[in-house]
Motif scaffolding. Structure first.
Motif, PDB file in Angstrom:
ATOM      1  N   UNK A  26       0.839  -1.210   0.000  1.00 62.26           N
ATOM      2  CA  UNK A  26       0.000   0.000   0.000  1.00 62.26           C
ATOM      3  C   UNK A  26       0.871   1.257   0.000  1.00 62.26           C
ATOM      4  N   UNK A  27       1.921   1.218   0.804  1.00 62.38           N
ATOM      5  CA  UNK A  27       2.816   2.364   0.891  1.00 62.38           C
ATOM      6  C   UNK A  27       3.470   2.645  -0.461  1.00 62.38           C
ATOM      7  N   UNK A  28       3.980   1.612  -1.106  1.00 59.82           N
ATOM      8  CA  UNK A  28       4.652   1.807  -2.402  1.00 59.82           C
ATOM      9  C   UNK A  28       3.700   2.422  -3.422  1.00 59.82           C
ATOM     10  N   UNK A  29       2.459   1.952  -3.447  1.00 62.08           N
ATOM     11  CA  UNK A  29       1.466   2.527  -4.370  1.00 62.08           C
ATOM     12  C   UNK A  29       1.160   3.979  -4.013  1.00 62.08           C
ATOM     13  N   UNK A  30       0.924   4.246  -2.739  1.00 58.11           N
ATOM     14  CA  UNK A  30       0.598   5.612  -2.306  1.00 58.11           C
ATOM     15  C   UNK A  30       1.775   6.553  -2.553  1.00 58.11           C
TER      16      UNK A  30
END
Length: 122
Positions: A51-55
């Motif tokens: 999720x962090x990488x996408x955000x």
């Protein structure tokens, strides 16, 4: 903060992505010269790693790794222009050695650190 650290040109931004990544960006700014794991950055953002990488990509247009490398090179540019020895620049900016600094710097800036220093008048 996201736009400032991304060089004022965050190409796209999902709603809330910048807010979620703000603490991770602060961590990068404070510790860019030291190793940072994706888990540490994700924890700072309160997200899972995926999720962090996408955000992060949504907020900055870059992967966390690319962003950290660019931040290191930006700091290296300042030190190189001041005349700091390249081996010291490499170590102060979180590169393993002068060779890694030179390769990364040349790829991102378009010239080697020595040429950059010459152009800066040192």
């Amino acid at each position: 903060l996201v736009a400032q650290l991304a060089g004022e040109s965050a190409p796209r931004s999902a709603p809330g992505a910048g807010r979620l990544c703000g603490r991770a960006l602060e961590l990068i700014e404070a510790r860019f010269a030291r190793p940072l794991s994706l888990q540490e950055l994700a924890d700072a953002a309160g997200l899972g790693v995926r999720q962090f990488c996408r955000a992060f990509r949504d907020a900055t247009g870059q992967s966390p790794h690319q962003f950290v490398l660019r931040r290191r090179v930006e700091h290296a540019k300042l030190l190189v222009a001041r005349g700091t020895p390249l081996v010291d620049v490499a170590l102060q900016c979180g590169f393993a050695d002068q060779s890694q600094l030179t390769r990364t710097f040349a790829r991102l800036v378009g010239v080697t650190p020595a040429r950059y220093r010459s152009a800066a008048g040192r």
